[in-house]
Design an enzyme around this catalytic site. Structure first.
Site, PDB file in Angstrom:
ATOM      1  N   GLU A 502     -59.028  54.727 -29.723  1.00 54.40           N
ATOM      2  CA  GLU A 502     -59.875  55.900 -29.465  1.00 54.40           C
ATOM      3  C   GLU A 502     -61.104  55.532 -28.634  1.00 54.40           C
ATOM      4  O   GLU A 502     -62.225  55.917 -28.941  1.00 54.40           O
ATOM      5  CB  GLU A 502     -60.262  56.606 -30.783  1.00 54.40           C
ATOM      6  CG  GLU A 502     -59.050  57.269 -31.428  1.00 54.40           C
ATOM      7  CD  GLU A 502     -59.346  58.069 -32.677  1.00 54.40           C
ATOM      8  OE1 GLU A 502     -60.519  58.228 -33.040  1.00 54.40           O
ATOM      9  OE2 GLU A 502     -58.374  58.533 -33.292  1.00 54.40           O
TER      10      GLU A 502
HETATM   11  C1  LIG Z   1     -53.159  49.716 -32.252  1.00 58.86           C
HETATM   12  C2  LIG Z   1     -53.391  50.647 -31.126  1.00 58.86           C
HETATM   13  C3  LIG Z   1     -52.998  51.985 -31.234  1.00 58.86           C
HETATM   14  C4  LIG Z   1     -53.156  52.854 -30.150  1.00 58.86           C
HETATM   15  N1  LIG Z   1     -52.661  54.131 -30.225  1.00 58.86           N
HETATM   16  C5  LIG Z   1     -52.627  54.896 -29.101  1.00 58.86           C
HETATM   17  C6  LIG Z   1     -51.959  56.152 -29.086  1.00 58.86           C
HETATM   18  O1  LIG Z   1     -51.431  56.607 -30.093  1.00 58.86           O
HETATM   19  N2  LIG Z   1     -51.918  56.842 -27.927  1.00 58.86           N
HETATM   20  C7  LIG Z   1     -52.500  56.387 -26.787  1.00 58.86           C
HETATM   21  O2  LIG Z   1     -52.396  57.033 -25.777  1.00 58.86           O
HETATM   22  N3  LIG Z   1     -53.177  55.202 -26.766  1.00 58.86           N
HETATM   23  C8  LIG Z   1     -53.238  54.441 -27.894  1.00 58.86           C
HETATM   24  N4  LIG Z   1     -53.893  53.220 -27.877  1.00 58.86           N
HETATM   25  C9  LIG Z   1     -54.574  52.804 -26.667  1.00 58.86           C
HETATM   26  C10 LIG Z   1     -56.078  52.643 -26.819  1.00 58.86           C
HETATM   27  O3  LIG Z   1     -56.720  53.866 -26.875  1.00 58.86           O
HETATM   28  C11 LIG Z   1     -56.501  51.742 -25.670  1.00 58.86           C
HETATM   29  O4  LIG Z   1     -56.122  50.456 -26.068  1.00 58.86           O
HETATM   30  C12 LIG Z   1     -57.928  51.729 -25.376  1.00 58.86           C
HETATM   31  O5  LIG Z   1     -58.283  52.902 -24.764  1.00 58.86           O
HETATM   32  C13 LIG Z   1     -58.347  50.537 -24.506  1.00 58.86           C
HETATM   33  O6  LIG Z   1     -57.465  50.265 -23.456  1.00 58.86           O
HETATM   34  P1  LIG Z   1     -57.026  48.742 -23.166  1.00 58.86           P
HETATM   35  O7  LIG Z   1     -56.614  48.128 -24.456  1.00 58.86           O
HETATM   36  O8  LIG Z   1     -56.037  48.742 -22.076  1.00 58.86           O
HETATM   37  O9  LIG Z   1     -58.354  48.023 -22.711  1.00 58.86           O
HETATM   38  P2  LIG Z   1     -58.954  47.886 -21.227  1.00 58.86           P
HETATM   39  O10 LIG Z   1     -59.057  49.222 -20.625  1.00 58.86           O
HETATM   40  O11 LIG Z   1     -58.182  46.849 -20.506  1.00 58.86           O
HETATM   41  O12 LIG Z   1     -60.423  47.382 -21.514  1.00 58.86           O
HETATM   42  C14 LIG Z   1     -60.732  45.999 -21.725  1.00 58.86           C
HETATM   43  C15 LIG Z   1     -62.198  45.889 -22.143  1.00 58.86           C
HETATM   44  O13 LIG Z   1     -63.031  46.370 -21.096  1.00 58.86           O
HETATM   45  C16 LIG Z   1     -63.943  47.333 -21.627  1.00 58.86           C
HETATM   46  N5  LIG Z   1     -64.226  48.327 -20.593  1.00 58.86           N
HETATM   47  C17 LIG Z   1     -63.351  49.008 -19.814  1.00 58.86           C
HETATM   48  N6  LIG Z   1     -64.008  49.824 -18.985  1.00 58.86           N
HETATM   49  C18 LIG Z   1     -65.331  49.673 -19.237  1.00 58.86           C
HETATM   50  C19 LIG Z   1     -66.537  50.246 -18.728  1.00 58.86           C
HETATM   51  N7  LIG Z   1     -66.547  51.159 -17.774  1.00 58.86           N
HETATM   52  N8  LIG Z   1     -67.704  49.822 -19.239  1.00 58.86           N
HETATM   53  C20 LIG Z   1     -67.744  48.906 -20.221  1.00 58.86           C
HETATM   54  N9  LIG Z   1     -66.654  48.344 -20.737  1.00 58.86           N
HETATM   55  C21 LIG Z   1     -65.462  48.714 -20.262  1.00 58.86           C
HETATM   56  C22 LIG Z   1     -63.241  47.933 -22.829  1.00 58.86           C
HETATM   57  O14 LIG Z   1     -64.199  48.451 -23.740  1.00 58.86           O
HETATM   58  C23 LIG Z   1     -62.519  46.718 -23.374  1.00 58.86           C
HETATM   59  O15 LIG Z   1     -63.393  45.992 -24.198  1.00 58.86           O
HETATM   60  C24 LIG Z   1     -53.769  52.376 -28.972  1.00 58.86           C
HETATM   61  C25 LIG Z   1     -54.200  51.043 -28.884  1.00 58.86           C
HETATM   62  C26 LIG Z   1     -54.026  50.185 -29.942  1.00 58.86           C
HETATM   63  C27 LIG Z   1     -54.471  48.764 -29.803  1.00 58.86           C
END
Ligand SMILES: Cc1cc2nc3c(=O)[nH]c(=O)nc-3n(C[C@H](O)[C@H](O)[C@H](O)COP(=O)(O)OP(=O)(O)OC[C@H]3O[C@@H](n4cnc5c(N)ncnc54)[C@H](O)[C@@H]3O)c2cc1C
Length: 812
Positions: A502
């Site tokens: 989220e």
């Molecule tokens: C267990 C689990 C369940 C999930 N369930 C769902 C689901 O049901 N449906 C769905 O659609 N998604 C789901 N997700 C996806 C989840 O919402 C995303 O993992 C999340 O939005 C982060 O994306 P990412 O992991 O690719 O991180 P990335 O986007 O690769 O980010 C990497 C890091 O960079 C930081 N970052 C990125 N951009 C910025 C910025 N502009 N400023 C500062 N920091 C930044 C992030 O905070 C993070 O720490 C789930 C994820 C997990 C792990």
């Protein structure tokens, strides 16, 4: 007399700015005072002349539009136009989604505390309470988290069936559609209780009730979609999931490349209008078992079938049964050893009817707004509840453990070092519970609290992380050796998961809380940004002139308030209550002015570059967040009739929040890009330097006192923490041993006295000491029996699991 005149003048200038009178009245009053001073003839002429010149210059700029526009507004607009952040369509929709609520008051510099205190206090209905006490209780008894995590890697079939039969997945679906029609509070409470037993079960249960097809259908579905899907979801005939995240688009979910093309195709033997859809999604909770898949994609209409006059219609949401040809599901991810369902889903050129768009064709391209609005509801409930569950469990179990685990001939709770960890667990648990109830209260008042939900999600998951780390430190080896006896290891694994979902926390803190908070809560900023993006016109100039002059007045007022409140240490601010918490209302009002003032200066001096200066935005967001958390604590205290048992907790939480706000201000101003300005701003906000301190050791000691012994307060704070009736359950055992410890207190003291006096050897085991006490007549028969009973359960509590060599079976 002359000094008196100057004091009166300053009083009028700053006093009226403080209470924010309209600019015309402000200049009018100052003019009258200057005339009276001139007539009295007591002020030295050169001073009087200087005051008149200054006054006339300011009054002319403030009230003569043409003059002001020529020499002030137009040059300012030209400068700001270059600096104002540009906002993309998806950013605008995200910013405008949901409602602002109490955060707006906190941002204003003068929160209306009476409004906070008169908000309804969240209460479960009889039906909801019955559900929590019966169905949720039964479910918790059915769950064996060790088996789920290590052997089944899934919930057992009978648990899935029970969840469906008892409509756990239809909690928030209205009764008219066959759901339970429960409040956000009931949903949150259910998650708390289940999560204290099994986090995997809690996640599987909370997801269909939060951000997902159910919530989206309720708000945006067509009547036909609602009638078809909602009863099926409520009964558990359909298991939903929602797929937004893809490998390339994580945090920047608005940049998804999954796409649908509007076209004609074959469905059930007929040619119809539909969408040819291609997607590649990952991390999707419940996807491996879903029967209906919500998908977010970008919709294109190259042949203008939908008559919208553009090709790229934007992000769109649809519902696709997973049995539909071409839908790929089934593979699983393995999120940190937890056993809830999570996995990828894919599809290539899958043709779906156009009616499968959520809300029908009229909602084509509205997906981002729909998602953002629903996100604020789900984000207020699920992860805050999960975090509170971790904190409640850690509070109850760690307090008890520290009171029964002995080292160096005393309970470890008596060591100051351990007390420090316990105090942090205690205070943060009080904060998380207050924040949980405050935030779900907003949802139950029909608010979609976009900023409050981001604050709750970020801070509560971070607080839970700290609580679990402290709890692990206190339990030490006992929390490291995994097995059915370990109460904390699952929470330790689960917290990073909740931090990532989220909206990953770094992004939420650095970009969302202040970024969205400032734009939505500020009285003028959003209007200014919108006006700046319009083409130049006289109307634009007039509107900007009007708003900018009000904005300058607002800034001056906040500066005066901040300085005056700092100078008087907040002591003259109105408090809505008397007694020990009055001081906190005053100090929070003071910090609210500081936030309003520093935000404005940061926005005006850094303009669009503030978007890239994330650490400035993060620290301003921290001040807003701490104000929110402290408000939640005051509300919780009030809703519980202000019991004296809570006072030290309230003190701890608010002193910690004030201290953290001060740290955020210091770091912000030390690192302010315009160095000299940072120093001046610091002096205005904190004229005497440091104003707030962390809760002291004495306060820490007092809150730990109520954590480590059974009490009504402890039961209330950890309400809904599931305690099994099974005597071999590790949580139950710890409860029993703590109760026994309290019952044998006088006997325990007598026994310890005999050890101190050397009647019983220090170098013997507890069992040997009891035998010796029996023989030497230190204890009578009943006392010996009571101590032996206590010892036998104590031994069970401190035991950890042993496995066979290849770790495939638990031996004991
Ligand atoms: C267990 C689990 C369940 C999930 N369930 C769902 C689901 O049901 N449906 C769905 O659609 N998604 C789901 N997700 C996806 C989840 O919402 C995303 O993992 C999340 O939005 C982060 O994306 P990412 O992991 O690719 O991180 P990335 O986007 O690769 O980010 C990497 C890091 O960079 C930081 N970052 C990125 N951009 C910025 C910025 N502009 N400023 C500062 N920091 C930044 C992030 O905070 C993070 O720490 C789930 C994820 C997990 C792990």
């Amino acid at each position: 007399m002359a000094v008196f005149d100057v004091v009166i003048l300053l009083f009028v200038v700053f006093g009226l700015a403080y209470i924010r009178v309209p600019i015309i009245l402000w200049t009018g009053f100052i003019g009258v005072v200057l005339v009276l001073i001139s007539l009295s003839g007591t002020l030295f002429f050169p001073f009087l002349a200087l005051f008149w010149i200054l006054f006339l210059a300011v009054a002319a700029f403030a009230n003569l539009k043409q003059l002001r526009q020529k020499y002030f507004t137009i040059p300012l607009i030209e400068k700001l136009q270059k600096q104002m952040p540009s906002i993309s369509e998806t950013e605008r929709e995200a910013i405008e989604a949901g409602n602002v609520w109490w955060e707006k008051d906190l941002f204003s510099g003068r929160p209306h505390w009476k409004k906070l205190l008169s908000m309804p206090s969240p209460k479960l209905s009889e039906e909801e309470q019955h559900f929590i006490d019966n169905q949720v209780e039964t479910l918790c008894h059915m769950l064996n988290d060790w088996e789920i995590l290590n052997n089944n890697h899934n919930l057992p079939d009978d648990v899935w069936q029970y969840l469906k039969n008892e409509k756990f997945f239809g909690l928030v679906i209205p009764k008219e559609y066959g759901g339970r029609g429960f409040s956000a509070l009931a949903h949150s409470t259910m998650v708390v209780k289940i999560a204290t037993r099994s986090i995997s079960a809690a996640v599987n249960t909370m997801v269909p009730n939060s951000l997902g097809p159910g919530e989206l259908l309720l708000h945006y579905g067509t009547d036909e979609q609602k009638k078809y899907y909602l009863p099926r979801l409520a009964r558990g005939d359909d298991i939903p999931c929602f797929a937004l995240t893809s490998p390339e688009a994580g945090s920047d979910a608005g940049s998804i490349i999954d796409k649908g093309i509007v076209c004609r195709g074959q469905y059930e033997g007929k040619e119809i209008l539909g969408i040819r859809l291609t997607w590649d999604k990952r991390y999707i909770t419940l996807a491996p078992v879903a029967t209906v898949l919500g998908i977010a994609f970008r919709l294109y209409d190259p042949d203008n079938f939908l008559n919208k006059g553009k090709e790229d219609l934007g992000i769109t949401l649809c519902l696709v049964p997973t049995s539909h040809p071409g839908v790929e599901i089934g593979n699983r991810h393995y999120p940190l050893h937890l056993a809830f369902m999570n996995g990828p889903t894919r599809g290539k050129d899958v043709f779906i009817p156009i009616e499968w768009i959520i809300g029908g064709v009229s909602n084509a391209g509205q997906g981002w707004k729909m998602l953002m609005e629903c996100l604020s509801i789900g984000r207020s409930i699920s992860l805050p509840a999960l975090s509170t569950a971790c904190a409640k469990l850690a509070f109850r179990m760690t307090g008890a453990y520290a009171q029964i685990r002995r080292q160096f001939n005393t309970e470890i709770a008596n060591f100051e070092g351990v007390e420090e960890a316990l105090g942090n667990i205690a205070g943060l648990t009080y904060l998380t519970e207050s924040c949980r109830l405050f935030t779900v209260g907003a949802v139950d008042q029909n608010v979609k609290p976009s900023i409050a939900s981001a604050i709750a999600k970020y801070h509560m998951t971070e607080m839970a992380r700290k609580v679990i780390m402290h709890a692990m430190d206190v339990h030490a080896g006992h929390s490291i050796q995994i097995g059915p006896r370990n109460i904390l290891a699952t929470a330790h694994m689960a917290i990073p998961v909740s931090i990532t979902v989220e909206g990953a926390n770094i992004l939420t803190r650095n970009l969302i809380i202040f970024g969205q908070g400032a734009i939505r809560c500020h009285p003028y900023l959003l209007q200014e940004i919108k006006l700046f993006s319009k083409p130049d016109s006289d109307e634009k100039m007039r509107s900007l002139d009007r708003i900018l002059i009000s904005h300058v007045g607002y800034l001056i007022s906040n500066m005066v308030r901040t300085f005056w409140r700092g100078l008087t240490a907040g002591t003259l601010i109105f408090s809505p209550v008397r007694g020990p918490t009055a001081r906190y209302y005053r100090q929070l009002s003071r910090m609210s002015s500081v936030l309003a003032f520093l935000s404005d200066v940061s926005i005006l001096s850094l303009g669009g570059s503030l978007k890239r200066k994330e650490r400035i935005s993060a620290r301003l967001g921290d001040i807003l967040s701490q104000l929110y958390l402290a408000s939640a604590v005051l509300k919780y205290f009030k809703d519980n009739d202000q019991p004296t048992s809570d006072l030290n907790y309230v003190r701890w939480c608010i002193e910690m929040s004030l201290y953290k706000m001060q740290v955020a201000c210091n770091e912000l101003l030390q690192n302010f890009p315009i160095k000299w300005m940072g120093k001046i701003l610091h002096w205005i906000a904190f004229p005497y330097g440091t104003s707030y301190y962390k809760p002291n050791d004495d306060l820490h000691h007092k809150i730990v006192g109520t954590m480590i012994n059974p009490s009504q307060f402890r039961d209330r704070l950890t309400d809904f923490c599931f305690i099994s009736k099974d005597p071999n359950d590790p949580v139950r055992r710890l409860e029993v041993v703590l109760e026994q410890r309290e019952e044998i207190e006088p006997l325990w003291n007598k026994f310890q006295e005999a050890i101190r006096k050397g009647i019983l050897s220090r170098h013997a085991s507890f069992a040997e000491q009891i035998d010796a006490a029996d023989k030497l007549g230190v204890l009578n028969n009943a006392e010996t029996r009571a101590l032996r009973d206590f010892n036998s359960i104590l031994k069970e509590v401190i035991k950890v699991n042993e496995f066979n060599f290849d770790l495939s079976a638990v031996i004991c």
